[in-house]
Design a protein around this motif. Structure first.
Motif, PDB file in Angstrom:
ATOM      1  N   ILE A 391       0.862  -1.182   0.000  1.00 15.81           N
ATOM      2  CA  ILE A 391       0.000   0.000   0.000  1.00 15.81           C
ATOM      3  C   ILE A 391       0.895   1.227   0.000  1.00 15.81           C
ATOM      4  O   ILE A 391       1.799   1.332   0.829  1.00 15.81           O
ATOM      5  N   GLY A 392       0.645   2.182  -0.899  1.00 15.71           N
ATOM      6  CA  GLY A 392       1.417   3.413  -0.863  1.00 15.71           C
ATOM      7  C   GLY A 392       1.373   4.183  -2.167  1.00 15.71           C
ATOM      8  O   GLY A 392       1.214   3.612  -3.243  1.00 15.71           O
ATOM      9  N   GLU A 399       9.926   8.808  -3.382  1.00 18.52           N
ATOM     10  CA  GLU A 399       9.460   8.638  -2.010  1.00 18.52           C
ATOM     11  C   GLU A 399       8.085   7.984  -1.988  1.00 18.52           C
ATOM     12  O   GLU A 399       7.321   8.100  -2.935  1.00 18.52           O
ATOM     13  N   ILE A 400       7.779   7.309  -0.891  1.00 21.91           N
ATOM     14  CA  ILE A 400       6.495   6.642  -0.721  1.00 21.91           C
ATOM     15  C   ILE A 400       5.691   7.438   0.285  1.00 21.91           C
ATOM     16  O   ILE A 400       6.096   7.582   1.442  1.00 21.91           O
ATOM     17  N   ARG A 401       4.548   7.945  -0.150  1.00 22.71           N
ATOM     18  CA  ARG A 401       3.715   8.812   0.670  1.00 22.71           C
ATOM     19  C   ARG A 401       2.564   8.037   1.293  1.00 22.71           C
ATOM     20  O   ARG A 401       2.152   6.991   0.800  1.00 22.71           O
ATOM     21  N   SER A 402       2.029   8.610   2.349  1.00 25.91           N
ATOM     22  CA  SER A 402       0.965   7.970   3.101  1.00 25.91           C
ATOM     23  C   SER A 402      -0.367   8.053   2.357  1.00 25.91           C
ATOM     24  O   SER A 402      -0.580   8.943   1.518  1.00 25.91           O
ATOM     25  N   VAL A 403      -1.261   7.122   2.660  1.00 22.33           N
ATOM     26  CA  VAL A 403      -2.614   7.094   2.103  1.00 22.33           C
ATOM     27  C   VAL A 403      -3.614   7.079   3.255  1.00 22.33           C
ATOM     28  O   VAL A 403      -3.247   6.851   4.415  1.00 22.33           O
ATOM     29  N   ASN A 404      -4.864   7.327   2.946  1.00 26.26           N
ATOM     30  CA  ASN A 404      -5.882   7.386   3.995  1.00 26.26           C
ATOM     31  C   ASN A 404      -6.437   6.000   4.314  1.00 26.26           C
ATOM     32  O   ASN A 404      -6.233   5.038   3.576  1.00 26.26           O
ATOM     33  N   ASN A 405      -7.153   5.923   5.430  1.00 29.12           N
ATOM     34  CA  ASN A 405      -7.833   4.692   5.867  1.00 29.12           C
ATOM     35  C   ASN A 405      -6.879   3.496   5.924  1.00 29.12           C
ATOM     36  O   ASN A 405      -7.214   2.392   5.484  1.00 29.12           O
ATOM     37  N   LEU A 406      -5.696   3.726   6.457  1.00 32.41           N
ATOM     38  CA  LEU A 406      -4.691   2.668   6.472  1.00 32.41           C
ATOM     39  C   LEU A 406      -5.080   1.533   7.425  1.00 32.41           C
ATOM     40  O   LEU A 406      -4.817   0.353   7.138  1.00 32.41           O
ATOM     41  N   ASN A 407      -5.714   1.855   8.548  1.00 30.58           N
ATOM     42  CA  ASN A 407      -6.115   0.812   9.491  1.00 30.58           C
ATOM     43  C   ASN A 407      -7.162  -0.124   8.892  1.00 30.58           C
ATOM     44  O   ASN A 407      -7.135  -1.340   9.130  1.00 30.58           O
ATOM     45  N   GLN A 408      -8.101   0.424   8.108  1.00 35.02           N
ATOM     46  CA  GLN A 408      -9.099  -0.422   7.463  1.00 35.02           C
ATOM     47  C   GLN A 408      -8.455  -1.356   6.443  1.00 35.02           C
ATOM     48  O   GLN A 408      -8.838  -2.521   6.323  1.00 35.02           O
ATOM     49  N   ARG A 409      -7.464  -0.865   5.731  1.00 36.60           N
ATOM     50  CA  ARG A 409      -6.779  -1.701   4.742  1.00 36.60           C
ATOM     51  C   ARG A 409      -6.021  -2.846   5.426  1.00 36.60           C
ATOM     52  O   ARG A 409      -6.026  -3.980   4.945  1.00 36.60           O
TER      53      ARG A 409
END
Length: 453
Positions: A391-392, A399-409
């Motif tokens: 995921i990213g 660079e690898i940036r953050s995404v939303n709803n990471l806990n659900q994924r």
């Protein structure tokens, strides 16, 4: 005597021009202008002011939303796409390729809709006998379901006055015609006039209307683009003819989000809901093969796992070939350039092909890292672990940036049995790592490739 007015509508953007042109001046599309003859307004109607207004302007604080009642359609996946259910007095347009299952879906929901409500199913393509046979095959036989095989708009409006339904289903809008309009059924003017009449009926009497619309060869709903502006919801039924799975997504929704998708499976007894689309998309995944990686994207509020495949092979041309199915082509070319510059892979001498399994189209930036890892796996001919998910989002500097709803994924990946997950190092939210899931946090694609391979 007033003269008729001829205008030309663009079927791609809805722009109106007084003369025909080969190219639309608004959107630049070629051969999309179609003729529409507007009848003159009777003399004195536009000039004379009405004696008393039937509706008066209100303050927004005085308007109540009690009349906007949602009700379930009987299909949980359809309710999800509609934003929690159908809204009373709304106009919903359902489009899709021939034979994809539009009529089947609308006939199946009649069993649930007829519980406490009256439904009128109008078909311009099938007779009453054919509708009865199809309903028997699907197991649909409610008491309060009325069927009508008619294409004349005036006869349909008369039937609505007699039946007084709560829900109206029209299949399809291209078969209806207004006898006051001289154009042939399915033309721009006929589709526009019939849709306008149904919209006024829906808003004035509070009838929920479902309209089936055919699509043209470009995949858009046939008719003027203003047809989509009139309705409240535009739903597209998608799927491969060689596959039994169907995707329902919203292109427009005034009462909910347009990011949700519904997944169905077509069988002998009609459409069945697929409550776990991730498992469906990962069926038949090869084990120990290079060039494949699993990603987790958000489709509205639902995390979905899908398989991304890449094939990198030595080119025989001066310019290497690039192709992407289910993934944005320009984004794929950008990621190939970043991988060559920041990860040291000489991809300019190789053809690259990217494919997303299951007919899903990945539009979220969170799918960038799985695509690059699949490319690197095929380039080095080294397989990624079968229980690995990535995921990213990737920037131009690698660079690898953050995404939303990471806990659900992460929860969805752990639920389906994945044991390793790669995420961005710069996570903005507090992580809740499920038990049994090992998480690797990486900063750039070079580090990600070394960990994954």
């Amino acid at each position: 005597m007033a003269k008729t007015k001829t205008v030309f509508y663009c079927t791609n953007c809805g722009n109106e021009t007084p003369k025909w042109q080969g190219r639309c001046p608004a959107c630049g599309a070629w051969n999309t202008l179609q003729e529409h003859i507007e009848k003159p307004t009777p003399a004195g109607r536009a000039k004379s002011a009405p004696v008393g207004l039937s509706r008066k302007a209100q303050r927004i604080q005085d308007v109540t939303t009690d009349s906007e009642i949602r009700f379930c359609t009987g299909m949980g996946e359809l309710d999800r796409v509609l934003g929690g259910g159908a809204v009373a007095g709304s106009l919903v347009l359902v489009g899709g390729a021939p034979g994809i299952g539009k009529s089947t879906l609308l006939l199946q929901i009649c069993s649930s809709l007829c519980q406490g409500r009256t439904v009128l199913y109008v078909s311009g393509e099938e007779s009453e006998r054919q509708l009865k046979l199809r309903a028997q095959r699907l197991g649909v036989s409610p008491q309060d379901l009325f069927i009508l095989s008619e294409t004349r708009l005036s006869d349909i409006l008369e039937a609505i006055e007699q039946v007084k339904p709560d829900i109206l289903i029209v299949d399809s809008i291209q078969t209806l015609y207004n006898e006051e309009n001289d154009s042939s059924p399915g033309s721009v003017s006929q589709v526009k006039d019939c849709t306008m009449s149904l919209m006024q009926l829906s808003k004035s009497q509070g009838i929920t209307v479902f309209v089936v619309g055919h699509i043209n060869k470009d995949g858009a709903i046939a008719g003027p683009k203003v047809l989509e502006h009139m309705v409240d919801c535009v739903l597209y039924f998608e799927g491969d003819q060689n596959s039994s799975y169907r995707l329902l997504r919203a292109a427009k929704n005034r009462f909910g989000s347009t990011n949700e998708i519904g997944v169905f499976e077509m069988g002998g007894s009609g459409l069945k809901e697929v409550p776990n689309p991730s498992q469906m998309l990962l069926e038949g995944r090869p084990e120990g093969a290079s060039g494949t990686c699993v990603c987790c994207v958000m489709e509205g509020t639902r995390p979905v796992l899908a398989e991304v495949q890449a094939l990198v092979t030595k080119t025989t041309f001066n310019v290497p070939r690039r192709a992407a199915d289910g993934f944005d082509f320009k984004r794929a070319v950008l990621l190939l350039a970043v991988a060559e510059k920041r990860a040291g892979m000489k991809l300019s001498a190789f053809d690259a092909y990217i494919n997303v399994i299951g007919g899903l189209h990945l539009e979220e930036p969170g799918a960038d890292l799985p695509v690059v890892l699949a490319i690197a796996s095929s380039y080095r001919d080294k397989p990624i672990a079968d229980d690995f998910v990535a995921i990213g989002e990737i920037g131009l500097t690698g660079e690898i940036r953050s995404v939303n709803n990471l806990n659900q994924r992460l929860s969805e990946a752990a639920r389906l049995g994945f044991r390793t997950c790669m995420i961005p190092k710069s996570c903005s939210e507090k992580l809740e790592i499920p038990q049994g899931l090992q998480v690797y946090a990486v900063r750039n694609i070079r580090e990600a490739i070394e960990v994954a391979l």
